[in-house]
Design a protein around this motif. Structure first.
Motif, mmCIF file in Angstrom:
data_model
loop_
_atom_site.group_PDB
_atom_site.id
_atom_site.type_symbol
_atom_site.label_atom_id
_atom_site.label_comp_id
_atom_site.label_asym_id
_atom_site.label_seq_id
_atom_site.Cartn_x
_atom_site.Cartn_y
_atom_site.Cartn_z
ATOM 1 N N ASN A 64 77.433 28.351 40.772
ATOM 2 C CA ASN A 64 76.896 28.567 42.096
ATOM 3 C C ASN A 64 77.639 28.104 43.495
ATOM 4 O O ASN A 64 77.388 28.538 44.353
ATOM 5 N N TYR A 65 78.997 27.467 43.053
ATOM 6 C CA TYR A 65 79.844 27.250 44.231
ATOM 7 C C TYR A 65 81.309 27.334 43.913
ATOM 8 O O TYR A 65 81.656 28.401 43.819
ATOM 9 N N ARG A 66 82.108 26.353 43.296
ATOM 10 C CA ARG A 66 83.296 26.312 42.781
ATOM 11 C C ARG A 66 83.468 25.228 41.781
ATOM 12 O O ARG A 66 82.916 24.285 41.824
#
Lengths: 105, 660
Positions: free
Chosen positions: B623-625
């Motif tokens: 969802n992000y890193r």
């Protein structure tokens, strides 16, 4: 047994019916009827009730058709069930048997 | 013809067949060690159902190969032939070859290759019904567009014997495009006809990707009751070049089974889980309970009276209990016994030990221990590596063992069991143990350490997990494939687990892998840091302490240490680590949570502990890193996001900082 013959020994139309289970164990009865039917000029085959059929029965019908053609009898179909159609086509015999157009079972 | 899309059943067929192959393989291995006749039956059954399935689902090459295997097995089953090493070896190769075919089937590639064709001939030769060379050659290529010309003349007695040409022709028609021409040349007159005798014959032309074997299989039962000839239709035969090319590569790579298979499988879809009916029934029960509780709570909505508060609380407590049980049961669906991974080891150990001239007895313990499916799928490769290592480097050859005063046969034990909230898998050998001197020399040579003085056994063990470390004087094709123990450790820690090693010089080595039960949910301790909230996995927590200001010592380089049970541990201030505002600064105002991973401990400094809770792990990476020191995120009851601490990652960060 769903077979019935009309007309007897005299000339005219003879109808030969086939049983629902038309397989090797049941062929002798129809064999006798077909033999008698060859005396008539017009023969009506009714395979509308056939539910199960095997090579033995189809072979007999083929032999009958060939014989009738040789003698010049007229053979018509009163009915041919889907299983009869399918089995005859699978064995490459539909044409020789001169089956009528396929009808819903 | 019915128009059922048979492809929808392929996946189930593949899964079942691969299970069948596993069963076949383990039965063969058991037979190799002198099992009973029942094993032959189970091997036969497995082969038989694969044969039937592959013919049904349109894989004639596979059906043909299993057919030959089945014939050979049939002779063994009937006692016409004694089982020997040669047959077992041949059958094991058949298992491998079929696995390869299943891979190719899943990838939609042609199934047969030079390997499988060769094997088919060997099987047929072993069974004593050698396929004539010409026929075999023709069979090797599936006669794509040329097709087959079949002359089929039943003997008179065939119908009475219960075999109906109608059925045979139907079966043929299912293989490809069938053109039927009836031969009436021997038909008698109606008077002379015995309706129970067959006087018809057929000329058949079958086109499509059909092998001779597949056709022969149709006529298998009537071989003695008819005159049969099957000839390829030669005129339109295309040059077989493309088929040969496609086949050459896998044939060469086929020897190293295992690796290509994994690659093919992973390229496929998400897979499925087969669930026991008892688990499903349990779930249905729970959902029923949940519905009842919900109905009970619903009553309060209608007319709520403060006097019924106790009942409401009771209802809510029930709801919480049922939800938790439901969650556990649903998680249980993903749990599979580790036996499915263990099963591959008897074969591996057998092949390896033969190759290396070592005698190894493999003990598998705790095959029924259940693990999350994802963990299970990913633990296979690290385990294979450790087992290879143990046989290659750990266990000695029989002469060396005798010299060391041990029995000729080395023991390798794989054991899985529950401990706390984790699954532990141990790989124990009774070999020579770690070669301390060789490891230190190698580490010196690689510059991993500066001197060999005063290094503890534990540190020596840790050295082999360093990247690029391999002590084998000669790198064999078994262990020295450039994949080191560092990869094993990384794979395991990706699963949220740890690997540790314990060596007993002269008595063997134990590798211990500790894995979480599931990756989807963790039990955690919610702790506040400034305005943020972090979840610390409960499994890593040793204890939490409040420290007086004088308990913390600053060390040169900016680090802080505190004394904990006679040891000095570094402190990681989470607000510094993750840059949180408004956090408490003074050590006496907050709390220190002592956490442990991979055998080392640190103290995490937080403001306060809020409470224990289960966290449904959401991937941060997806969802992000990826963030170092954070393993994922979860959503709290109030809708806000809390990050989950990656304890092992934090400790790695900490030690890197120390080294810098």
């Amino acid at each position: 047994m769903g077979s019935k013959s009309k007309g007897g020994a005299s000339k005219g139309e003879v109808r030969v019916g086939m049983p629902a289970d038309f397989r090797i164990a049941e062929v002798t009865d129809v064999h006798r009827q077909l033999g008698e039917a060859l005396d008539a000029s017009q023969i009506l085959l009714d395979g509308g009730a056939v539910d199960r059929i095997d090579t033995a029965a189809l072979q007999m019908l083929v032999v009958f058709q060939r014989e009738a053609q040789k003698r010049g009898n007229t053979v018509n179909w009163a009915g041919a069930s889907a299983p009869l159609h399918d089995a005859a086509s699978q064995l490459g015999l539909a044409q020789i048997l001169a089956l009528p157009a396929k009808q819903p079972a | 013809m019915s128009s059922v899309n048979i492809a929808q059943f392929h996946k189930v067929f593949f899964e079942e067949s691969l299970e069948g192959l596993d069963a076949m393989e383990s039965a063969l291995l058991a037979l190799d060690e002198g099992g009973d006749a029942e094993l032959v039956h189970s091997i036969f059954r497995a082969a038989h159902s694969i044969k039937g399935g592959s013919a049904t689902f349109g894989f004639p090459d596979m059906a043909a190969l299993t057919h030959e295997a089945e014939s050979l097995l049939d002779q063994v089953r009937d006692g016409r032939r004694a089982i020997d090493k040669g047959i077992i070896e041949l059958m094991l190769r058949t298992v491998d070859c079929l696995r390869g075919m299943f891979d190719r089937a899943q990838g939609g590639q042609p199934l047969a290759n030079a390997d499988s064709d060769g094997l088919k001939l060997e099987l047929a030769a072993a069974a004593g019904n050698a396929i004539p060379a010409a026929a075999a050659k023709a069979a090797a290529k599936p006669a794509a567009s040329g097709g087959w010309s079949i002359e089929f003349r039943p003997h008179a007695g065939m119908l009475a014997g219960g075999n109906d040409p109608l059925r045979l022709l139907r079966e043929l028609a299912a293989l490809g495009q069938l053109v039927v021409e009836a031969r009436l040349d021997r038909v008698p007159t109606l008077d002379a006809l015995d309706p129970t005798e067959c006087h018809l014959a057929w000329h058949l032309e079958l086109t499509g990707a059909v092998t001779r074997e597949a056709i022969a299989a149709v006529f298998e039962w009537v071989e003695d009751e008819c005159d049969l000839s099957i000839e390829p239709i030669v005129a339109a035969a295309p040059p077989p070049a493309p088929a040969v090319e496609a086949v050459a590569a896998p044939a060469g790579a086929g020897a190293a089974a295992g690796t290509p298979r994994a690659a093919a499988a992973s390229s496929n879809d998400a897979g499925s889980v087969r669930v026991g009916i008892d688990k499903i029934d349990g779930l249905i029960d729970l959902v029923g309970e949940l519905v009842i509780t919900q109905a009970m709570l619903d009553q309060f909505r209608e007319d709520f009276d403060p006097s019924r508060l106790a009942m409401l609380q009771q209802g809510l407590a029930q709801l919480a209990r049922h939800t938790r049980s439901l969650q556990e049961s649903v998680m249980g669906i993903r749990m599979l016994p580790i036996g499915s991974v263990f099963n591959r080891f008897p074969r591996l150990v057998r092949d390896l030990s033969q190759k290396l001239g070592k005698q190894v007895k493999l003990d598998l313990v705790g095959e029924h221990t259940e693990l999350d499916k994802t963990v299970l799928e990913k633990i296979g490769d690290p385990l294979v590596h450790l087992v290879r290592n143990a046989i290659d480097h750990g266990l000695e050859t029989p002469d060396k063992r005798r010299a060391a005063g041990k029995g000729d046969v080395g023991t390798l034990r794989l054991e899985a069991f529950h401990r706390g909230g984790s699954i532990v898998v141990e790989i124990v050998d009774d070999g020579a143990g770690l070669n301390r001197d060789a490891i230190i020399n190698k580490a010196l040579q690689k510059g991993l350490i500066k001197s060999g003085e005063g290094i503890s056994d534990e540190e020596v063990g840790e050295l082999i997990f360093q990247p690029g470390f391999s002590t084998a004087a000669v790198t064999t094709d078994l262990s020295g494939r450039g994949v080191g123990m560092d990869v094993v450790r990384r794979n395991v820690s990706d699963l949220g687990g740890t690997v540790s090693i314990k060596s007993r010089p002269g008595n063997g080595t134990t590798f211990t892998i500790t894995l979480p039960l599931t990756l989807a949910i963790i039990d955690g301790l919610r702790s506040a840091v400034g305005d943020e909230c972090y979840i610390v996995p409960l499994v890593s927590i040793v204890e939490s302490v409040q420290l007086p200001p004088d308990a913390v010592r600053s060390v040169t380089g900016g680090g802080e240490l505190f004394r904990f049970r006679g040891e000095y541990l570094p402190i990681v201030r989470l607000h510094q680590q993750f840059g949180c505002a408004n956090a408490r600064q003074k050590i006496e105002d907050g709390l220190v949570i002592v956490v442990e991973s991979d055998g080392s401990q640190v103290g995490l400094f937080v403001d306060e502990l809020i409470g224990q809770q289960q966290a449904v792990v959401k991937s941060l990476e997806a969802n992000y890193r990826r963030v170092e020191g954070i393993s994922g995120a979860t959503i709290l009851a109030d809708g806000s996001v809390a990050l989950i601490i990656d304890v092992a990652g934090l400790i790695r960060l900490q030690s890197r900082r120390k080294a810098a």
